[in-house]
Design a protein around this motif. Structure first.
Motif, PDB file in Angstrom:
ATOM      1  N   PRO A   1      31.881  38.341  -7.375  1.00 30.91           N
ATOM      2  CA  PRO A   1      32.604  37.388  -8.226  1.00 30.91           C
ATOM      3  C   PRO A   1      32.278  35.951  -7.819  1.00 30.91           C
TER       4      PRO A   1
ATOM      5  N   ALA B   1      34.736  39.272 -13.772  1.00 31.06           N
ATOM      6  CA  ALA B   1      35.344  39.225 -12.441  1.00 31.06           C
ATOM      7  C   ALA B   1      36.022  37.878 -12.166  1.00 31.06           C
TER       8      ALA B   1
ATOM      9  N   ILE C   1      30.042  47.431  -6.731  1.00 30.04           N
ATOM     10  CA  ILE C   1      31.125  46.445  -6.693  1.00 30.04           C
ATOM     11  C   ILE C   1      31.568  46.119  -5.279  1.00 30.04           C
TER      12      ILE C   1
END
Ligand code: COA
Ligand code: MG
Length: 292
Positions: free
Chosen positions: A13, A38, A223
């Motif tokens: 992010p 994000a 992620i």
């Protein structure tokens, strides 16, 4: 043909300064610095500044750095692209595309913003329309500037838009994923599988990596740094594949096989068509294929 190592593609992010600071050291093949899903709406401007700083002093590692911008029809994309024009990136990842015209619009928007022509275009495959149009989308490969280089499966958006239910075998989307692989192969693109949300479930993640690799995916969207090691293990050629590749290349290089299309290697048929994949396996294993 250009081969890039794109086994692990880690989302970071743009708003997470701590994660950005250590991102290059995590060892992923590629980083996607995210400005879209994000990042909360009120954090977009700060995220842009964080990524600008990252590109200025952080980049220059071995892997590719890709920036995921906000949707082209949003009010945010212009400022996202202006930042990238200024700071530079290996690729721009465009979300929510629906068809070939969107690929041309994305490249035109990159050009208009002043993004360098060598910056590649990656696109999210995450809307039902895009999945139905993937053959025409992939056929946009080959442009000389802002060239389309990779399709990235957006599984969370896709499941949501289909109203489908995620299951371990991904039955709802497996057919669509297969068509994406075919479209990518048809036009010389890479295709990166979607994310696995439960980053504490190593076993489930490994199984999904294996399913993607078996389908022909070039790598997986990640992620969390904890997913990198398993991903590399599964998307790298194993000892048996390396041995097979070496044997295929060596066998077809022997003079007695020069005129043969199919040969036997240890009781298994190998055809000349296996040579290209054999060379790719040795490249991905970090071993140079033999000359000629
Ligand atoms: N990239 C780089 N570093 C990450 C990371 C990521 N995606 N996710 C976590 N980390 C780092 C953390 O900063 C932390 O660093 P530290 O060594 O300084 O402590 C470490 O890994 C451990 O993080 P952890 O506490 O286990 O995770 P978290 O609770 O802080 O974050 C998520 C969990 C899911 C919120 C986070 O992993 C994340 O934001 N992932 C990406 C989300 C995303 O980009 N989504 C869009 C695409 S689907
Ligand atoms: Mg999304």
């Amino acid at each position: 043909m250009e081969i890039k190592r794109r086994r692990s593609v880690l989302y970071v992010p743009g708003s997470n300064v701590k994660a950005l600071a250590k991102a290059l050291r995590r060892g992923a093949d590629c980083l996607i610095l995210d400005l879209e899903d994000a990042v909360a709406p009120q954090a977009k401007a700060a995220a842009r500044q964080n990524i600008r700083g990252f590109l200025r002093d952080g980049a220059g590692g071995q892997g590719e750095v890709i920036i995921r911008i906000n949707a082209l029809d949003s009010a945010l994309a212009e400022a996202d692209l202006a930042m990238i024009a200024d700071a530079g990136a290996d690729a721009v990842l465009v979300p929510k595309i629906n068809g070939a015209p969107d690929i041309r619009s994305a490249a035109a928007a990159m050009a208009a913003a002043g993004v360098a022509g060598k910056t590649r275009l990656w696109v999210m495959m995450e809307t039902p329309l895009a999945l139905l149009e993937v053959a025409r989308i992939a056929a946009c490969a080959g442009a000389r500037s802002h060239a389309l280089a990779a399709l990235v499966i957006g599984s969370n958006d896709l499941y949501a838009e289909l109203r489908a239910r995620p299951t371990p075998d991904r039955a709802a989307i497996a057919g669509l994923l297969g068509v994406c692989v075919a479209a990518a192969r048809a036009h010389g693109l890479d295709v990166i599988d979607g994310v696995y949300n439960d980053f504490t479930d190593a076993r489930g993640f490994a199984a999904e990596c294996r399913q993607g690799a078996d389908m022909g995916m070039d790598g997986k969207s990640l992620i969390h740094p904890a997913q990198i090691g398993i991903c590399h293990e599964i998307f790298s050629p194993d000892a048996a594949q390396i041995r097979w590749a070496q044997e295929v290349i060596a066998a077809f290089a022997r003079p007695e096989n020069a005129a043969k299309g199919a040969i036997s290697i240890g009781g298994r048929m190998a055809e000349r068509l296996h040579l290209e994949n054999a060379k790719r396996i040795l490249f991905l294993a970090g071993m140079q294929g033999p000359q000629g």
